[in-house]
Design a protein around this motif. Structure first.
Motif, PDB file in Angstrom:
ATOM      1  N   VAL A  81     173.114  79.333  51.331  1.00 56.17           N
ATOM      2  CA  VAL A  81     172.743  80.259  50.287  1.00 56.17           C
ATOM      3  C   VAL A  81     172.695  79.758  48.829  1.00 56.17           C
ATOM      4  CG1 VAL A  81     173.645  82.418  51.609  1.00 56.17           C
ATOM      5  CG2 VAL A  81     175.286  80.965  50.295  1.00 56.17           C
ATOM      6  N   ALA A  82     173.247  78.518  48.579  1.00 55.55           N
ATOM      7  CA  ALA A  82     173.525  78.040  47.647  1.00 55.55           C
ATOM      8  C   ALA A  82     172.213  77.151  46.981  1.00 55.55           C
ATOM      9  CB  ALA A  82     174.758  76.966  47.233  1.00 55.55           C
ATOM     10  N   ALA A  83     171.807  76.421  48.127  1.00 51.29           N
ATOM     11  CA  ALA A  83     170.652  75.601  47.997  1.00 51.29           C
ATOM     12  C   ALA A  83     169.310  76.770  47.783  1.00 51.29           C
ATOM     13  CB  ALA A  83     170.213  74.758  49.096  1.00 51.29           C
ATOM     14  N   ARG A  84     169.421  77.890  48.479  1.00 51.55           N
ATOM     15  CA  ARG A  84     168.477  78.831  48.326  1.00 51.55           C
ATOM     16  C   ARG A  84     168.256  79.395  46.983  1.00 51.55           C
ATOM     17  NH1 ARG A  84     168.803  82.520  52.903  1.00 51.55           N
ATOM     18  NH2 ARG A  84     167.371  81.027  53.943  1.00 51.55           N
ATOM     19  N   HIS A 105     157.679  88.859  50.281  1.00 49.63           N
ATOM     20  CA  HIS A 105     157.700  88.602  51.703  1.00 49.63           C
ATOM     21  C   HIS A 105     159.044  88.683  52.063  1.00 49.63           C
ATOM     22  CE1 HIS A 105     153.390  87.501  51.751  1.00 49.63           C
ATOM     23  NE2 HIS A 105     153.294  86.636  50.644  1.00 49.63           N
ATOM     24  N   ASN A 106     160.052  88.563  51.180  1.00 51.59           N
ATOM     25  CA  ASN A 106     161.348  88.521  51.891  1.00 51.59           C
ATOM     26  C   ASN A 106     162.275  89.596  51.505  1.00 51.59           C
ATOM     27  OD1 ASN A 106     161.400  85.928  53.529  1.00 51.59           O
ATOM     28  ND2 ASN A 106     160.416  85.341  51.523  1.00 51.59           N
ATOM     29  N   MET A 107     161.843  90.780  51.222  1.00 48.00           N
ATOM     30  CA  MET A 107     162.544  91.593  50.450  1.00 48.00           C
ATOM     31  C   MET A 107     163.530  92.283  51.263  1.00 48.00           C
ATOM     32  SD  MET A 107     160.806  94.744  48.125  1.00 48.00           S
ATOM     33  CE  MET A 107     159.934  93.918  47.213  1.00 48.00           C
ATOM     34  N   ASP A 108     163.429  92.394  52.533  1.00 51.72           N
ATOM     35  CA  ASP A 108     164.553  92.893  53.443  1.00 51.72           C
ATOM     36  C   ASP A 108     165.555  91.978  53.673  1.00 51.72           C
ATOM     37  OD1 ASP A 108     162.993  95.230  53.660  1.00 51.72           O
ATOM     38  OD2 ASP A 108     161.752  94.577  55.440  1.00 51.72           O
ATOM     39  N   ASP A 109     165.285  90.752  53.260  1.00 56.49           N
ATOM     40  CA  ASP A 109     166.471  89.709  53.736  1.00 56.49           C
ATOM     41  C   ASP A 109     167.204  89.366  52.333  1.00 56.49           C
ATOM     42  OD1 ASP A 109     165.888  89.373  56.553  1.00 56.49           O
ATOM     43  OD2 ASP A 109     164.162  88.192  55.818  1.00 56.49           O
ATOM     44  N   VAL A 110     166.965  89.972  51.212  1.00 51.77           N
ATOM     45  CA  VAL A 110     167.701  89.407  49.890  1.00 51.77           C
ATOM     46  C   VAL A 110     169.037  89.658  50.135  1.00 51.77           C
ATOM     47  CG1 VAL A 110     167.942  89.888  47.461  1.00 51.77           C
ATOM     48  CG2 VAL A 110     165.674  89.905  48.473  1.00 51.77           C
ATOM     49  N   GLY A 111     169.730  90.656  50.864  1.00 50.62           N
ATOM     50  CA  GLY A 111     171.145  90.897  50.918  1.00 50.62           C
ATOM     51  C   GLY A 111     171.920  89.701  51.567  1.00 50.62           C
ATOM     52  N   LYS A 112     170.949  89.081  52.593  1.00 53.97           N
ATOM     53  CA  LYS A 112     171.475  88.084  53.372  1.00 53.97           C
ATOM     54  C   LYS A 112     171.589  86.594  52.533  1.00 53.97           C
ATOM     55  CE  LYS A 112     169.267  90.075  57.396  1.00 53.97           C
ATOM     56  NZ  LYS A 112     168.410  89.678  58.317  1.00 53.97           N
ATOM     57  N   PHE A 117     171.890  84.613  44.613  1.00 51.99           N
ATOM     58  CA  PHE A 117     170.347  84.918  44.965  1.00 51.99           C
ATOM     59  C   PHE A 117     170.106  86.176  44.269  1.00 51.99           C
ATOM     60  CE2 PHE A 117     166.668  85.891  47.090  1.00 51.99           C
ATOM     61  CZ  PHE A 117     165.950  84.866  46.938  1.00 51.99           C
ATOM     62  N   ALA A 118     171.012  87.384  44.817  1.00 52.88           N
ATOM     63  CA  ALA A 118     170.739  88.919  44.267  1.00 52.88           C
ATOM     64  C   ALA A 118     170.744  89.002  42.732  1.00 52.88           C
ATOM     65  CB  ALA A 118     171.632  89.510  44.865  1.00 52.88           C
ATOM     66  N   LEU A 119     171.717  88.208  42.339  1.00 55.73           N
ATOM     67  CA  LEU A 119     171.648  88.504  40.858  1.00 55.73           C
ATOM     68  C   LEU A 119     170.429  87.968  40.187  1.00 55.73           C
ATOM     69  CD1 LEU A 119     175.500  87.665  40.099  1.00 55.73           C
ATOM     70  CD2 LEU A 119     174.216  89.918  40.080  1.00 55.73           C
ATOM     71  N   LEU A 120     169.841  86.791  40.585  1.00 55.36           N
ATOM     72  CA  LEU A 120     168.755  86.002  40.130  1.00 55.36           C
ATOM     73  C   LEU A 120     167.520  87.005  40.156  1.00 55.36           C
ATOM     74  CD1 LEU A 120     168.875  82.377  41.197  1.00 55.36           C
ATOM     75  CD2 LEU A 120     168.571  83.434  38.586  1.00 55.36           C
ATOM     76  N   VAL A 121     167.431  87.745  41.432  1.00 59.67           N
ATOM     77  CA  VAL A 121     166.370  88.718  41.795  1.00 59.67           C
ATOM     78  C   VAL A 121     166.228  89.769  40.762  1.00 59.67           C
ATOM     79  CG1 VAL A 121     165.524  90.424  43.383  1.00 59.67           C
ATOM     80  CG2 VAL A 121     166.258  88.284  43.971  1.00 59.67           C
ATOM     81  N   LEU A 122     167.519  90.203  40.411  1.00 61.18           N
ATOM     82  CA  LEU A 122     167.736  91.440  39.488  1.00 61.18           C
ATOM     83  C   LEU A 122     167.210  91.110  38.228  1.00 61.18           C
ATOM     84  CD1 LEU A 122     171.235  92.734  40.609  1.00 61.18           C
ATOM     85  CD2 LEU A 122     169.018  94.090  40.397  1.00 61.18           C
TER      86      LEU A 122
END
Length: 167
Positions: A81-84, A105-112, A117-122
């Motif tokens: 998760v940190a590298a991602r 392409h990976n919208m359903d997997d963002v929670g994983k 990562f989620a905060l960057l998406v926001l």
């Protein structure tokens, strides 16, 4: 030290390279930094992603012209998760369209992918929608997914993002 057998020595060296601002020093080290992206230990890969990001930010097309593409490929293969998060942060800042494509392409997997990562998406959502309000529909699904996150910080930021985008 980028080829040292101890992964923590490698990771520390990669973190140090994030602070170096001399193209002549970094240039010969780029192949070793790229090789560290494929190391077996996540600590090395995480710091290699940061080193690629900082090098590309400072010297862009001179040292790592294919940096965003390397990070896009790395992001598709990475499991840590940190590298991602670090790879996505590079794409978010250096190649926003690639970050949006990855997210689509990976919208359903963002929670994983972890809270960072989620905060960057926001943040990406807010940035894109502020610039072009017609893009809001692309991000609504992921925003609603994040509202039900186990992390209070992610849920709060998702709610705040929805409020911000609705006004």
């Amino acid at each position: 030290d980028l080829n040292h057998p101890n992964e923590f020595v490698r990771g520390s060296m990669l973190r140090f390279l994030c602070k170096v601002k001399d193209e002549e020093i970094l240039g010969p080290l780029i192949p070793s930094v790229k090789a560290c992206l494929e190391h077996r230990h996540p600590y090395v890969r995480k710091n290699a992603a940061l080193a690629v990001f900082h090098t590309h930010r400072l010297f862009g097309e001179n040292l790592i012209p294919d940096g965003p593409e390397i990070m896009a490929e790395f992001l598709n293969q990475e499991t840590d998760v940190a590298a991602r998060r670090n790879a996505f942060m590079m794409m978010f800042n250096e190649a926003e369209e690639l970050a949006i494509q990855f997210l689509a392409h990976n919208m359903d997997d963002v929670g994983k992918y972890g809270d960072g990562f989620a905060l960057l998406v926001l943040e990406l959502t807010r940035r894109v929608c502020r610039r072009d309000p017609t893009q809001k529909s692309r991000f609504v699904r992921v925003l609603f997914q994040m509202l039900s996150s186990n992390s209070a910080a992610v849920s709060y930021e998702a709610a705040w993002t929805l409020v911000t985008l609705s006004s």
